[in-house]
Design an enzyme around this catalytic site. Structure first.
Site, PDB file in Angstrom:
ATOM      1  N   PRO A 110      10.535  -2.091  -6.104  1.00 25.99           N
ATOM      2  CA  PRO A 110      11.693  -2.954  -6.292  1.00 25.99           C
ATOM      3  C   PRO A 110      12.825  -2.733  -5.289  1.00 25.99           C
ATOM      4  CG  PRO A 110      11.799  -1.134  -7.838  1.00 25.99           C
ATOM      5  CD  PRO A 110      10.513  -0.970  -7.079  1.00 25.99           C
ATOM      6  N   CYS A 227       3.533   8.746  -6.380  1.00 26.35           N
ATOM      7  CA  CYS A 227       4.152   9.474  -7.477  1.00 26.35           C
ATOM      8  C   CYS A 227       3.068   9.910  -8.461  1.00 26.35           C
ATOM      9  CB  CYS A 227       5.242   8.646  -8.152  1.00 26.35           C
ATOM     10  SG  CYS A 227       4.685   7.053  -8.793  1.00 26.35           S
TER      11      CYS A 227
END
Lengths: 298, 151
Positions: A110, A227
């Site tokens: 984002p 991640c």
């Protein structure tokens, strides 16, 4: 309590008990100063004036730990900061963007890292923020607008097919991943990701990293990050690049305690230079977890 | 596509005249436009790469005979703005965010930068002794909710 999937990682995670304890602890609220609109001391003054006990990080004065959710404050609305886990700032620090460069963020939505890159570029040069999903592009666009980013072009290519017409000074691949490192905010990930998911994503990640490397200018720098903890999505992906291209892993310093990349996992051996990659676990910096590799092109 | 030198001059003159933004600052922007929208950015187009939209931020809308600035660009300009600021108090801000026009007796006319405390919030317009906010509806609702939470 240890899940079966987490036990998979027990042999490779330092200080296992602290890791488990950290994984059960809620994430702190963290914001990154948007230096395109305000400097960190001025933001801290605003927090003080508003009676907010925001504490700056010892290893980055751009980051503040907040005592409350940061998304419902006027400073957020104004774009003076971006709510972001501390670990998510490390790939941009490793990338080390410079004003005037031409940089590609291959998986940009984002926009937490793209807007950080633009801030490090001081809005000078050109940043290409690529995001194939129209829905995710909307959040990217909203953040670019809110933070006042002027040097960014949004593109919508599938990352592995990004056109080869331009060579970039730096490329960031913050790859789609199984996100095991976000287990502190996503409780379902306490169980770890399924092997099917990991295998599917690893195939995509290998295509992305090779295309990203091919897009680098000579002497350029690529940062590959995820991640997740899964070595299949991390060291194995970087090893795939080393096998396919004349790439070099470049050692780099990050301002926190971390673990080196693995040189082996299950029955697979990785090249020795994979040690220059970095594994970050939640207990290292009281944040999420992740993996970083800094790769250069001769 | 890049704007004509004439339109570029019109845009930079507008921001200098109305908001005190030096032309030297705006000269750093590449300005592009389609039929209605005008964009300004510091990046450059790259060979072989199709951009989903123009580089940078939307800096205005072009209507026949007039130019309307955007809230997003005024917010990005922030403290660089030195003219046509209208400071508003909390209660008036709430009314503006709800879409109301409020009485205005100041000297500014036309498009203005709405200012709350020390922050530029976006675009407003003074006309016929009334002030109204031209901040996009979704952003207005977000700010209204924030003000409800924190006051």
């Amino acid at each position: 309590m240890e899940s079966n999937s987490q036990l998979r990682y027990r042999p490779i995670i330092d200080d296992w008990d602290t890791f488990l304890s950290s994984a059960q602890t809620p994430l702190p609220y963290v914001v990154r100063t948007n230096t395109l609109k305000i400097e960190s001391p001025a933001l801290q003054q605003r927090f003080v004036a508003a009676g907010i006990d925001a504490v700056s990080y010892a290893w980055s004065d751009e980051l503040f730990e907040m005592p409350e959710p940061p998304g419902r404050r006027i400073e957020h609305w104004l774009g003076l900061y971006y709510a972001q886990e501390a670990v998510q700032t490390l790939p941009v620090m490793a990338l080390d963007p410079q004003p005037g460069e031409t940089i590609l963020d291959l998986c940009a939505a984002p926009g937490g890292k793209a807007t950080f890159i633009a801030a490090r570029m001081h809005n000078q040069g050109t940043l290409v923020a690529n995001e194939p999903s129209g829905r995710r592009q909307m959040s990217l666009l909203a953040n670019i607008n809110r933070l006042g980013v002027l040097n960014t072009m949004i593109t919508a290519y599938q990352g592995e097919n990004f056109p080869m017409g331009t060579r970039f000074d730096r490329v960031l691949v913050d790859a789609p991943c199984s996100a095991e490192g976000t287990l502190r905010k996503e409780s379902s990930l306490q169980q770890g990701a399924s092997m099917n998911t990991i295998s599917r994503l690893a195939r995509l990640q290998k295509r992305l990293i090779v295309r990203a490397f091919d897009l680098l200018a000579p002497g350029g720098c690529l940062v590959y990050s995820t991640c997740t903890f899964a070595p299949e999505e991390n060291e194995a992906v970087v090893t795939h690049l080393l096998q396919e291209r004349d790439a070099r892993i470049s050692p780099f310093n990050i301002p926190i305690k971390a673990s080196p990349g693995l040189t082996g996992w299950l029955n697979e051996a990785f090249p020795a230079e994979i040690q220059h990659c970095v594994r970050v676990y939640p207990h290292h910096l009281n944040s999420g977890g992740g993996f970083l590799a800094r790769i250069t092109r001769a | 596509m890049p704007v004509s030198p004439e339109l570029r001059k019109e845009i930079t003159s507008f921001y200098e005249r109305q908001f005190g933004i030096p032309e030297s600052f705006l000269q750093e922007l590449a300005i592009e436009a389609n039929k209605e929208e005008i964009w300004g950015g510091t990046g450059v187009s790259l060979p072989g790469i199709y951009s989903a939209r123009a580089i940078g931020l939307r800096i205005g809308r072009n209507f026949p005979g007039s130019f309307k600035p955007t809230s997003v660009f005024l917010s990005a300009l922030g403290a660089r703005i030195s003219r046509s600021e209208v400071s508003i108090e909390l209660e008036d801000l709430r009314k503006l965010l709800l879409g109301h026009r409020i009485p205005y007796s100041g000297t500014e006319r036309g498009y203005v930068a709405l200012k709350y405390r020390d922050d530029i919030l976006g675009c407003g317009r003074c006309h016929d002794s009334k002030l109204r906010a031209l901040i996009p509806t979704g952003r207005r609702r977000e700010l209204l909710e924030i003000l409800r939470t924190h006051s």
